[in-house]
Scaffold this motif. Structure first.
Motif, short mmCIF file in Angstrom:
data_model
loop_
_atom_site.label_atom_id
_atom_site.label_comp_id
_atom_site.label_asym_id
_atom_site.label_seq_id
_atom_site.Cartn_x
_atom_site.Cartn_y
_atom_site.Cartn_z
N SER A 1 -3.90 -10.83 -1.09
CA SER A 1 -4.07 -9.48 -0.61
C SER A 1 -5.17 -9.39 0.45
O SER A 1 -5.19 -8.44 1.21
N GLN A 2 -6.05 -10.38 0.52
CA GLN A 2 -7.10 -10.34 1.52
C GLN A 2 -6.59 -10.75 2.90
O GLN A 2 -7.22 -10.46 3.90
N ASP A 3 -5.43 -11.42 2.96
CA ASP A 3 -4.86 -11.83 4.23
C ASP A 3 -4.00 -10.74 4.85
O ASP A 3 -3.53 -10.90 5.97
N THR A 4 -3.77 -9.67 4.14
CA THR A 4 -2.90 -8.61 4.60
C THR A 4 -3.72 -7.50 5.26
O THR A 4 -4.80 -7.14 4.78
N HIS A 5 -3.18 -6.97 6.34
CA HIS A 5 -3.85 -5.86 7.02
C HIS A 5 -3.83 -4.64 6.10
O HIS A 5 -2.83 -4.36 5.44
N VAL B 1 -0.76 -2.24 6.29
CA VAL B 1 0.45 -2.69 5.60
C VAL B 1 0.33 -2.42 4.11
O VAL B 1 1.26 -1.93 3.47
N ALA B 2 -0.83 -2.72 3.57
CA ALA B 2 -1.05 -2.48 2.14
C ALA B 2 -0.96 -0.98 1.83
O ALA B 2 -0.40 -0.59 0.80
N SER C 1 -1.22 -3.93 -3.90
CA SER C 1 -1.34 -3.35 -2.55
C SER C 1 -2.47 -2.36 -2.46
O SER C 1 -2.95 -2.07 -1.36
#
Length: 86
Positions: free
Chosen positions: A1-5, A8-9, A82
């Motif tokens: 979850s840290q790699d997601t913008h 998007v989350a 998310s």
């Protein structure tokens, strides 16, 4: 979850919340209409009549409720994942 913008989350979070509300509303409607005579709403609500005719046949409602539980667990897990970066 840290790699997601986070945007998007945030979108996934709201999509999952809306999906969860549909699942819960559908479950409440199907369980609430189960004891009601379907002929009362056959003419006025034909889509509801067709849906309940399918779900009320045999043990379909029990199967739906069991599958719904697994889907709710999946949805809540995705809401949790998310919502962490937001």
């Amino acid at each position: 979850s840290q790699d997601t913008h986070p945007a998007v989350a945030f979108i996934v979070l709201w999509v999952m919340l809306i999906w969860l509300s549909f699942v819960e509303g559908g479950q409440a409607s199907l369980v609430g209409l189960h004891p009601i005579n379907a002929e009362l709403y056959r003419e006025s609500h034909p889509v509801s009549y067709k849906a309940t005719a399918n779900t009320n046949a045999g043990d379909n409602l029990d199967r739906y409720l069991m599958g719904r539980q697994f889907m709710v667990i999946f949805i809540v897990f995705l809401i949790n994942r998310s919502g962490a970066p937001v």
